[in-house]
Design a protein around this motif. Structure first.
Motif, PDB file in Angstrom:
ATOM      1  N   ILE A  59     -25.209 -13.644 -17.987  1.00 11.41           N
ATOM      2  CA  ILE A  59     -26.176 -12.977 -17.637  1.00 11.41           C
ATOM      3  C   ILE A  59     -26.425 -12.638 -16.156  1.00 11.41           C
ATOM      4  N   ARG A  76     -27.364  -6.375 -22.823  1.00  4.49           N
ATOM      5  CA  ARG A  76     -26.884  -5.119 -21.901  1.00  4.49           C
ATOM      6  C   ARG A  76     -27.814  -3.961 -22.125  1.00  4.49           C
ATOM      7  N   VAL A 115     -31.097  -4.717 -20.374  1.00  5.74           N
ATOM      8  CA  VAL A 115     -30.828  -4.343 -18.789  1.00  5.74           C
ATOM      9  C   VAL A 115     -30.739  -2.815 -18.345  1.00  5.74           C
ATOM     10  N   GLU A 116     -30.107  -2.031 -19.508  1.00  4.74           N
ATOM     11  CA  GLU A 116     -29.864  -0.813 -19.074  1.00  4.74           C
ATOM     12  C   GLU A 116     -31.517  -0.096 -19.182  1.00  4.74           C
ATOM     13  N   GLY A 132     -33.600  -1.195 -16.382  1.00  8.41           N
ATOM     14  CA  GLY A 132     -33.178  -0.379 -14.998  1.00  8.41           C
ATOM     15  C   GLY A 132     -33.824   1.198 -14.967  1.00  8.41           C
ATOM     16  N   ARG A 177     -38.033  -5.816 -14.032  1.00  4.48           N
ATOM     17  CA  ARG A 177     -37.407  -6.840 -13.899  1.00  4.48           C
ATOM     18  C   ARG A 177     -36.817  -7.456 -15.313  1.00  4.48           C
ATOM     19  N   VAL A 178     -35.681  -7.948 -15.196  1.00  2.90           N
ATOM     20  CA  VAL A 178     -35.263  -8.800 -16.174  1.00  2.90           C
ATOM     21  C   VAL A 178     -35.189 -10.215 -16.131  1.00  2.90           C
ATOM     22  N   CYS A 229     -28.805  -9.527 -15.065  1.00  3.82           N
ATOM     23  CA  CYS A 229     -30.160 -10.011 -15.132  1.00  3.82           C
ATOM     24  C   CYS A 229     -30.853 -10.361 -13.813  1.00  3.82           C
ATOM     25  N   ASP A 230     -32.115 -10.075 -13.492  1.00  2.00           N
ATOM     26  CA  ASP A 230     -32.409 -10.337 -12.123  1.00  2.00           C
ATOM     27  C   ASP A 230     -32.801 -11.556 -11.990  1.00  2.00           C
TER      28      ASP A 230
END
Ligand code: C2E
Ligand code: MG
Ligand code: MG
Ligand code: MG
Length: 259
Positions: free
Chosen positions: A221, A194, A197-198, A201, A206-207, A226-227
């Motif tokens: 995910i 998390r 991802v934050e 962002g 991109r994750v 997640c992308d």
């Protein structure tokens, strides 16, 4: 003769080939990209995996030759689809040390130009197995790649050698969360993913979550935002022909089959 003695002629003789592992958008199931992974088709041993020859190649100063061939093959794959009007992204692994070699860097930019790929199609994944002597040079070379429309991904984030410090210093477009974090479905790993991802962002990165093996891991995910997802649950690495068949099938049904 051992692998070490055979490696130079294997590289020169075209025994190193690319397999490709698909990546999907976990939100839609769309087939969006593939990672090229090298395989040594050995005349007597069969298919030899990177664990048995990549660090050997790094020690022997042969990794640039492998990375160059993989890069050309991956650009050719993406270029062939681009010509047919199908846009798929492709990632290649590049040893961080190779990015400081002027010859390799020239080759990299030449291959990108020659393939005529649209911006954003090619991403280089930086793997750090060795300490990089000249981080400033790596950074300036990566910035030049970004200007040319090449993505830069930090591979194996959370695996120890791929540090959070690197994540903040390199001019990235993507991070790949290591399979060790993805496969442990615990409160701690969830909190770490998390946080990544934050942070991603905020920086517009991109994750990608790699090493997805179970539906539970994929669901988590996806929920964490997640992308992209990559792993054996979706598909293993495969030869180019098999990948192309899968891609056509995914386009026909509008999403990745069986996930
Ligand atoms: P990587 O770049 O992190 O690639 C992902 C590795 O995880 C691949 O191993 C892939 O087959 C494996 N994998 C994918 N999905 C799953 C899964 O669900 N579960 C598990 N347990 N494993 C999964 P592979 O192909 O053996 O490659 C190992 C590493 O070797 C790569 O890790 C990369 O660091 C390096 N490598 C591979 N090809 C090249 C190359 O052409 N150049 C360089 N410099 N390094 C390469
Ligand atoms: Mg990789
Ligand atoms: Mg990885
Ligand atoms: Mg790795």
């Amino acid at each position: 003769m051992g692998l070490k003695d055979e490696l130079p002629s294997a590289i020169a003789g075209g025994q190193i080939e690319a397999h490709y592992q698909p990546q999907i958008d976990p939100a839609t199931g769309a087939f969006v990209a593939a990672e090229a992974l090298s395989r040594w088709r050995h005349p007597t041993l069969g298919v030899v995996l990177p664990a048995s020859f990549i660090s050997l190649a790094e020690e022997e100063g042969l990794i640039d030759g492998i990375d160059e061939q993989m890069l050309e093959e991956a650009c050719s794959w993406a270029g062939a689809w681009q010509e047919r009007g199908v846009s798929r992204q492709v990632s290649v692994n590049v040893s961080a040390g190779a990015l400081t070699t002027p010859r390799f860097f020239r080759h990299l930019t030449a291959a990108v130009d020659a393939a005529g790929l649209a911006r954003g199609v090619l991403t280089v994944e930086i793997t750090e197995t060795q300490e990089v002597a000249d981080l400033a040079l790596v950074i300036s070379n990566l910035l030049e790649l970004r200007e040319r429309g090449v993505g830069v991904s930090l591979d194996d984030l959370g695996a120890g050698h791929s540090s959070v410090e690197r994540m903040t210093r390199l001019p990235l477009s993507e991070v790949k969360i290591d399979q060790s974090l993805v496969q442990k479905v615990t409160d701690t790993s969830t909190a770490l993913i998390r946080a990544v991802v934050e942070h991603a962002g905020e920086r517009g990165l991109r994750v990608v979550a790699e090493g997805i093996q179970t539906q539970e891991q994929l669901d988590r995910i996806r929920e964490l935002g997640c992308d992209r997802a990559q792993g054996f649950l979706i598909a293993p690495p495969m030869p180019r022909d098999a990948l192309d068949e899968l891609l056509l099938e995914a386009d026909r049904v509008g999403r990745f089959p069986n996930v």
